[in-house]
Structure formats: C-alpha cells, structure tokens
Write a protein that holds these residues in place. Structure first.
Motif, short mmCIF file in Angstrom:
data_model
loop_
_atom_site.label_atom_id
_atom_site.label_comp_id
_atom_site.label_asym_id
_atom_site.label_seq_id
_atom_site.Cartn_x
_atom_site.Cartn_y
_atom_site.Cartn_z
N ASP A 359 5.27 8.80 -23.34
CA ASP A 359 6.34 9.57 -23.72
C ASP A 359 6.59 10.22 -23.32
O ASP A 359 7.82 10.90 -23.66
CB ASP A 359 6.16 8.83 -24.96
CG ASP A 359 6.12 7.51 -25.84
OD1 ASP A 359 6.42 6.58 -25.52
OD2 ASP A 359 4.97 7.57 -27.03
N ASN A 360 5.79 11.62 -23.82
CA ASN A 360 6.28 12.35 -23.00
C ASN A 360 6.39 12.93 -22.04
O ASN A 360 7.37 13.26 -20.98
CB ASN A 360 5.28 13.54 -23.92
CG ASN A 360 5.45 14.11 -25.33
OD1 ASN A 360 4.32 13.85 -25.44
ND2 ASN A 360 6.29 14.55 -25.71
N THR A 363 7.45 6.93 -19.32
CA THR A 363 8.49 5.66 -20.72
C THR A 363 7.75 4.80 -21.07
O THR A 363 6.40 4.16 -19.93
CB THR A 363 9.50 6.17 -20.22
OG1 THR A 363 9.80 5.24 -18.96
CG2 THR A 363 10.03 7.42 -20.28
N ARG A 364 7.76 4.00 -21.66
CA ARG A 364 7.06 2.38 -21.54
C ARG A 364 8.25 1.71 -21.17
O ARG A 364 7.15 0.51 -20.15
CB ARG A 364 7.12 2.27 -23.01
CG ARG A 364 6.56 3.91 -24.34
CD ARG A 364 6.56 2.59 -26.06
NE ARG A 364 6.18 4.20 -26.52
CZ ARG A 364 4.77 3.70 -27.13
NH1 ARG A 364 4.95 2.17 -28.32
NH2 ARG A 364 4.48 4.78 -27.86
N GLU A 365 9.52 2.06 -20.98
CA GLU A 365 9.73 1.06 -20.38
C GLU A 365 9.42 1.40 -18.61
O GLU A 365 9.55 0.04 -18.22
CB GLU A 365 10.94 1.69 -19.75
CG GLU A 365 12.45 0.67 -19.48
CD GLU A 365 13.78 1.56 -18.76
OE1 GLU A 365 15.01 0.64 -18.11
OE2 GLU A 365 14.53 2.41 -19.74
N GLU A 366 8.79 2.40 -17.92
CA GLU A 366 8.31 2.13 -16.45
C GLU A 366 7.05 1.31 -16.99
O GLU A 366 7.09 0.68 -15.85
CB GLU A 366 8.31 3.39 -16.54
CG GLU A 366 9.30 5.08 -15.75
CD GLU A 366 8.49 6.12 -16.16
OE1 GLU A 366 8.20 6.04 -14.94
OE2 GLU A 366 8.26 6.47 -16.91
#
Length: 435
Positions: A359-360, A363-366
């Motif tokens: 998250d920091n 990303t979860r999308e990645e």
C-alpha cells in the motif's frame, strides 16, 4: 624525501575503503532482516549458474546489441582496474610505474596497450549506451518509475566511466617517459600530440593531476555503488548463486498449511488432537513488509540493475496495466533502505513508522495485475525473481486479510461448493449437450 603525497594517498585510500566497508556491513545487515531460507542445495548447479550467468553474461547477450556493449564495458572496466594495483603501490611507496621495474618492458607494454584498447572500447560503448538512453530514448528507460534519481543515476554511472577512461588515457599520453618507451601507448600516442608545445613540467603536472583524479575517482565510484543500481556488479555473483533452481512454474507451499491439508486428508487423524507446535506463535502468512520476505528476495532487490528487461517482457505492462516488475524490485529496495535508516536512527532497533511495503509502496492493483507467467524471471539477466515477491504479498492479502478480488473469491467459493471454478452444480455440467 617528501613523504607528504604518500601520507595523503594512504589517508584517502583508508577513508575510501573504510567508508565502503561500513556501507557493505550495512548492506549485509539489511539483507539479513529477511526471513531465513535454505539455499544450500545443489551446489554444483549453483556454481555453474554463477559462472555462466554472472561471469559469462549468458542471459545478457540474448539482446545482442546491448549484450555485446555490456560485455565490452564489463570486461574492459574490470581488466583496466587491474592497473589500480600499480597505482596503489606507487601511491603508498612513492614509486612511478612500479610495473616497469618488476616486469620486462615488452610485457608491461603489452598489458598497458591492452588496457588502452579496452579503455577506448569502454568509452565508445558507454557513449552508445548514453545515446540509447537519452537521444533514442528506448521505451524501457522512460517508464513511469524511471524518473528523478533512477533516471539520473543511470547517466551518472555513464559519466563516471567516461571520465575514468579519459583520465587513464590522458595519464598515459602526458607521461613523457612512458611515451618515449614507445611500447604500450597504442591509443595514447594519438592523444599525446594534443599536448605538444607544453613544457615538460606542465606535462608532468597534467599527468600527476590525471593520476590523482583517476584513483580518487575510482574510490568515489566504489563508494557510489552502495547508493546506485550499479551495486549489481558486486551482487550479481551471489545473486545468481542463490537463484531459484526449481522449475519456474513450481510455487512454494507454506509448511503450516501443508500440515493442515495433510491432516484433513488423513482419515486416521484425530481432529481434536492438539498440534505439536501449539505453544508457538502462528506464522504470518505471506508478506506485507520487507521483514516478511526472505533474505534472498532482499538480495534480489539490491541486485536489480533497473535495466527494464523484465518490464518490457511483462504482458500485463504491455497491455497498459500498472504492474512493472522493475518497480516491484525498486520499491522493495527503497522500503528496505528506509527500514535500515530507521534502525540506524534508533540505535539498532526498528521503531514502527506506520508504513509498510504493501500500500505505501506497492499497490494492490499492481499485485493483482500479475498473470504469474514468469516472463520477468526469464528475462532478468542476473536471476532476479520479482514474481516471488508478488506472490508472497498476494498470499498475505488472501490469507491474512481475506482481501482477494471478488472474481477470485467467487472462483474459490465455486471450487468449494461445486468442485469447479464455474457456478454450476455438478449435476448440471453436461446440460450444454442438450442445447
């Protein structure tokens, strides 16, 4: 006899090597923050991989132009720096070209001549690399993650190598005694006329300035490695040695989960039996921060050359998704560096900074864009495995946070209820034949 230059040289050498040693210790400390993993198997294959991939550049030359140029720079830069041994001896004991005193003139001339040829080849290759990066602007060098420091770092390294090769040739070209030998000055003999008309004292001054700048430049470059992607010239060897040996499509299983599954499948197992390791704290499933990754994965992060071959081969990236395997490795290294600085600032203890890799940084999308095809692993010239980090972080999302995408949750529910990924009762699977 004036010993001041020798003392100054010794101080510079001690400071340069001392600072490098300090950073190497910090590097090892950071890598050891990772979880332990056994990579002591199949030593013969590991040595073979290191010899072929790191030393032999076997994966680098799969892209012929970049591969050939890289081999020239790699071989040339390493061999030329053998002369650093002569410079160090001269600097410490006050001699000049000690090699001429211990080697026959013909042998010494051959060595320096070879160094000069390699120096000009390195300079030409580095210039081509600069053109590819800054004028032709190859796409993989201009991805979204290659901004600011990553972009400038690549150019700084090229400038360093250009300057060091130039200083080496100027040092030889302005050394009057060396030029008079007419042995080994294969390239510098064409540079020497540029300085014609200057007094011998001026030539000596230029030669000494080039000599000092050359050795100081090498020490600066040595210490620059820790802060640069060029750290791979040192870490490529251990990284390829500890690289993955199992088939690329073979994923690792968590031992705790494997035990549970075996117990479920064992008809004789007592479902109410107390597990042998009940007193131990349950292991964290997957990884949300760098300390959850194993030390080989952290070594991978520091070894990344940021060449972008992994990202250029990634099908998810090619279709416009945010995933970039190179960025995964860069983010892991950046977070690991941040954790290391946190430890340094708190007297050897890590204090929670309310940040994590997930998250920091990533990303979860990645993570969910990855198709786990292993194209990035296959493309990497130094055996880096970005996929293992992606899978460990996805494992954390699924097993610790139950945060899998809706589509994946539906699939797992269907497998649980229907024995297949599709939302149809087993009794209805053949209904299509009647349509």
């Amino acid at each position: 006899m004036n010993y001041l230059p020798n003392v100054l040289f010794a101080i510079i050498l001690i400071v340069g090597i001392g600072y490098f040693t300090k950073n190497v210790k910090k590097l090892i400390r950071n890598i050891k923050l990772g979880q332990d993993v056994d990579v002591s198997d199949n030593k013969s294959q590991r040595w073979k991989n290191m010899t072929m991939i790191a030393l032999g550049q076997s994966k680098m030359v799969r892209r012929p132009i970049a591969g050939f140029l890289h081999v020239v720079v790699y071989v040339g830069f390493i061999i030329i720096n053998i002369e650093v041994l002569e410079i160090i001896i001269d600097g410490l004991i006050g001699t000049h070209r000690i090699g001429l005193k211990v080697l026959p003139t013909s042998v010494y001339g051959f060595l320096i001549g070879a160094f000069e040829v390699l120096a000009i080849l390195v300079f030409i290759s580095v210039t081509i690399f600069w053109i590819r990066r800054n004028i032709i602007k190859l796409a993989r060098f201009w991805k979204s993650e290659m901004t600011s420091w990553p972009k400038n770092d690549g150019n700084f390294i090229l400038y360093f190598e250009m300057v060091l090769m130039t200083l080496f040739l100027i040092m030889n070209a302005t050394d009057v005694h060396f030029q008079e030998l007419n042995s080994g000055n294969i390239i510098s003999q064409f540079i020497a006329p540029w300085f014609s008309g200057l007094s011998e004292a001026t030539l000596h001054g230029i030669e000494r300035a080039a000599w000092w700048l050359h050795i100081v430049g090498i020490l600066v470059f040595l210490n620059y490695l820790y802060f640069s992607k060029h750290l791979h010239i040192l870490l490529a060897f251990p990284n390829t040695y500890y690289g993955k040996l199992t088939p690329q499509g073979q994923f690792n299983n968590l031992e705790a989960v494997t035990k549970e599954v075996k117990m479920m499948m064992d008809p004789d197992a007592d479902p109410y039996a107390v597990p042998e390791d009940e007193g131990e704290a349950p292991a964290k499933f997957g990884a949300s921060d760098v300390q959850d990754l194993n030390w080989v994965q952290l070594l991978n992060a520091y070894t990344c050359t940021e060449c972008g071959r992994c990202t250029s081969e990634c099908p998810a990236n090619q279709t416009g998704k945010k995933l970039s395997p190179r960025k995964i490795m860069m983010d892991t290294r950046d977070r690991l560096e941040e954790v290391g600085k946190n430890i340094d600032a708190n007297n050897g203890e890590f204090k929670d900074d309310e940040k994590q890799l997930l998250d920091n940084y990533i990303t979860r999308e990645e993570l969910w864009a990855c198709t786990s095809c292993n194209a990035c692993v296959e493309a990497c010239p130094v055996s880096i495995d970005p996929l293992s980090i992606i899978l460990d972080m996805r494992r954390y999302l699924v097993m610790e946070q139950s945060a899998a995408p809706v589509e994946l949750n539906n699939m797992m529910t269907n497998i649980e209820n229907n024995g297949a990924p599709w939302p149809y009762n087993q009794m209805d699977r053949l209904n299509w034949k009647n349509e």
